[in-house]
Design a protein around this motif. Structure first.
Motif, PDB file in Angstrom:
ATOM      1  N   ARG A 283      -3.007  10.391  -6.590  1.00 46.70           N
ATOM      2  CA  ARG A 283      -2.261   9.242  -6.032  1.00 46.70           C
ATOM      3  C   ARG A 283      -2.930   8.757  -4.745  1.00 46.70           C
ATOM      4  N   GLN A 284      -3.325   9.734  -3.905  1.00 41.10           N
ATOM      5  CA  GLN A 284      -3.957   9.392  -2.632  1.00 41.10           C
ATOM      6  C   GLN A 284      -5.263   8.636  -2.869  1.00 41.10           C
ATOM      7  N   GLY A 285      -6.002   9.104  -3.874  1.00 44.66           N
ATOM      8  CA  GLY A 285      -7.263   8.443  -4.211  1.00 44.66           C
ATOM      9  C   GLY A 285      -7.040   7.011  -4.666  1.00 44.66           C
ATOM     10  N   LEU A 286      -6.000   6.811  -5.491  1.00 47.58           N
ATOM     11  CA  LEU A 286      -5.711   5.461  -5.984  1.00 47.58           C
ATOM     12  C   LEU A 286      -5.217   4.542  -4.854  1.00 47.58           C
ATOM     13  N   ARG A 287      -4.488   5.158  -3.939  1.00 41.84           N
ATOM     14  CA  ARG A 287      -4.010   4.376  -2.791  1.00 41.84           C
ATOM     15  C   ARG A 287      -5.206   3.886  -1.977  1.00 41.84           C
TER      16      ARG A 287
ATOM     17  N   LEU B 107       0.824  -1.209   0.000  1.00 41.40           N
ATOM     18  CA  LEU B 107       0.000   0.000   0.000  1.00 41.40           C
ATOM     19  C   LEU B 107       0.859   1.260   0.000  1.00 41.40           C
ATOM     20  N   ASN B 108       1.909   1.218   0.803  1.00 36.27           N
ATOM     21  CA  ASN B 108       2.782   2.391   0.902  1.00 36.27           C
ATOM     22  C   ASN B 108       3.663   2.566  -0.329  1.00 36.27           C
ATOM     23  N   LYS B 109       3.916   1.462  -1.024  1.00 39.27           N
ATOM     24  CA  LYS B 109       4.779   1.507  -2.207  1.00 39.27           C
ATOM     25  C   LYS B 109       4.038   2.043  -3.438  1.00 39.27           C
ATOM     26  N   LEU B 110       2.725   1.869  -3.463  1.00 41.27           N
ATOM     27  CA  LEU B 110       1.956   2.215  -4.664  1.00 41.27           C
ATOM     28  C   LEU B 110       2.197   3.656  -5.147  1.00 41.27           C
ATOM     29  N   PRO B 111       2.132   4.660  -4.271  1.00 42.29           N
ATOM     30  CA  PRO B 111       2.340   6.033  -4.759  1.00 42.29           C
ATOM     31  C   PRO B 111       3.679   6.215  -5.477  1.00 42.29           C
ATOM     32  N   ASN B 112       4.719   5.452  -5.098  1.00 43.29           N
ATOM     33  CA  ASN B 112       6.024   5.556  -5.766  1.00 43.29           C
ATOM     34  C   ASN B 112       5.964   5.096  -7.217  1.00 43.29           C
ATOM     35  N   LYS B 113       4.940   4.288  -7.517  1.00 46.32           N
ATOM     36  CA  LYS B 113       4.797   3.781  -8.885  1.00 46.32           C
ATOM     37  C   LYS B 113       4.096   4.809  -9.773  1.00 46.32           C
ATOM     38  N   LEU B 114       3.634   5.884  -9.159  1.00 44.76           N
ATOM     39  CA  LEU B 114       2.840   6.868  -9.909  1.00 44.76           C
ATOM     40  C   LEU B 114       3.508   8.240  -9.889  1.00 44.76           C
TER      41      LEU B 114
END
Ligand SMILES: [Zn+2]
Length: 419
Positions: free
Chosen positions: A267-271, A252-259
């Motif tokens: 990004r927050q919404g997708l997280r 979950l915490n890694k996802l924003p780094n992919k965007l």
């Protein structure tokens, strides 16, 4: 000149609680009563003395045994011998620390302050000792393995573990602390100056070795990691049969780094969407692994259509790479899903590492120091919620501790004289 290997004598020191010093000095005048008192104490612990391997008759310390008197800072210390195997046990009264002049009550305050996050220097100042003396006391306790202390408390070796490394610094070099946690207990806290798979395998291998010595049939059923390559590969090497899961919160915490390049709010919404997805998959009892594959594909597709094909592709690749580890978490209900406990342990240890910075030199006894800190983490009562009020980590995990006094427990459990 020493050409032959030095004969290392087995450490058969035991710490015995004589309640108060006067009782001890009184008993010194009566050998029979002394041995009976020692015997009663060992029985009350439910521990077995470490006789020699050849000794069949476990409880053979009789009043026929003989004593040798030693003197430690003016206090008479008795050693008692098994009549059968001739193993000699040094009986340390509760008010003496092995090989140390420091009194246990001074050590108790200093260790508690260290555990609370105060620097070694400040702990030493408030307890009127030298920082080096405190450092050495922690190292002395850390000579005993976490595995042997925890199993003495009746804890089963963990079938499911959390494994991860804390990053730290030794002067200017980066160092890593490979750690194994199960629930609220630290089973391994190692030290490595490399983040290679070989280095981590060596560190985690110390835990494996100690565990196999306790229980030759020990197997790890599942290990949760954050998915870092060296950790994963060291787990595969050491515990070939174990299921390897990846921490969901980490994902979950890694996802924003992919965007990268996408606005923070998007990004927050997708997280949040990703969070809901993982949560939904965990809620399902059946078919959740199948459902997850589907959800992940949908999710990547949504990213591709909303923030661009390149991002969608990157997230799809990432999911492909990690999903096997996420599946494992969903497929086995006993598998821990998140490494929260490990993060908490690392945060607690982090303050102490900062505290030890001037002792953090390349030639230091980091392994022993860290093991000593880990003993404190496991044995000092910390719970404030009603359910586990006043309990230490070992008790929270269902272990038994010898006495209600954590310092005495530390002394007893790190004695070398018990099996
Ligand atoms: Zn014996």
């Amino acid at each position: 000149m020493r050409h032959t290997a030095r004969q290392t004598r087995a450490n058969r020191t035991i710490t015995v609680d004589f309640q108060n010093e006067a009782t001890y000095f009184q008993l010194l005048g009566d050998g029979k009563a002394f041995v009976e008192c020692v015997f009663a104490f060992i029985l009350s612990l439910g521990f077995q003395l470490a006789h020699k391997a050849s000794c069949r008759d476990g409880g053979c310390l009789t009043r026929h045994s003989h004593y040798v008197r030693l003197r430690v800072r003016g206090i008479t210390i008795w050693r008692i011998q098994c009549t059968t195997c001739k193993a000699v046990f040094t009986v340390l009264p509760h008010f003496v620390l092995r090989y140390r002049r420091m009194r246990p009550e001074v050590a108790r305050d200093a260790l508690l302050a260290t555990h609370g996050g105060l620097s070694l220097e400040w702990c030493a100042t408030i307890c009127h000792i030298s920082p080096m003396a405190l450092y050495r006391v922690i190292c002395a306790f850390g000579q005993h393995s976490l595995v042997s202390v925890l199993t003495r408390c009746g804890l089963r070796l963990p079938a499911y573990i959390l494994a991860d490394e804390k990053h730290s610094r030794c002067l200017t070099d980066k160092v890593y602390l490979p750690t194994i946690v199960s629930g609220r207990v630290l089973w391994h806290l190692g030290y490595s100056d490399s983040k290679s798979a070989a280095a981590f395998t060596q560190s985690y291998g110390v835990f494996q070795q100690a565990a196999l010595e306790q229980e030759p049939s020990y197997r790890v059923k599942g290990a949760l990691t954050d998915g870092f390559d060296s950790t994963v590969s060291s787990m595969r090497t050491l515990f070939p049969g174990a299921r390897l899961g990846f921490c969901l919160r980490h994902a979950l915490n890694k996802l924003p780094n992919k965007l990268v390049g996408v606005s923070a709010s998007v990004r927050q919404g997708l997280r949040s969407k990703f969070h809901a997805l993982l949560h939904r998959c965990r809620q399902r009892k059946s078919l959740r692994v199948v459902a997850m594959g589907q959800c992940l594909r949908h999710f990547a597709h949504r990213i591709a259509t909303t923030v661009g094909e390149a991002h969608g592709e990157r997230v799809r690749h990432w999911c492909e790479d990690k999903k096997a580890g996420w599946y494992v978490v969903l497929a086995d209900p006993q598998m821990p899903a998140m490494s929260t406990m490990l993060d908490q342990a690392h945060n607690a240890i982090d303050r102490k590492l900062f505290a030890m910075k001037s002792f953090h030199h390349p030639g230091g006894s980091q392994a022993a120091f860290l093991a000593g800190l880990a003993h404190l983490y496991n044995l000092i009562p910390y719970q404030h919620r009603a359910l586990n009020a006043g309990k230490c980590g070992v008790e929270v995990e269902g272990g038994r501790i010898p006495t209600p006094d954590w310092m005495l427990n530390l002394q007893i459990l790190t004695s070398g004289g018990f099996r």
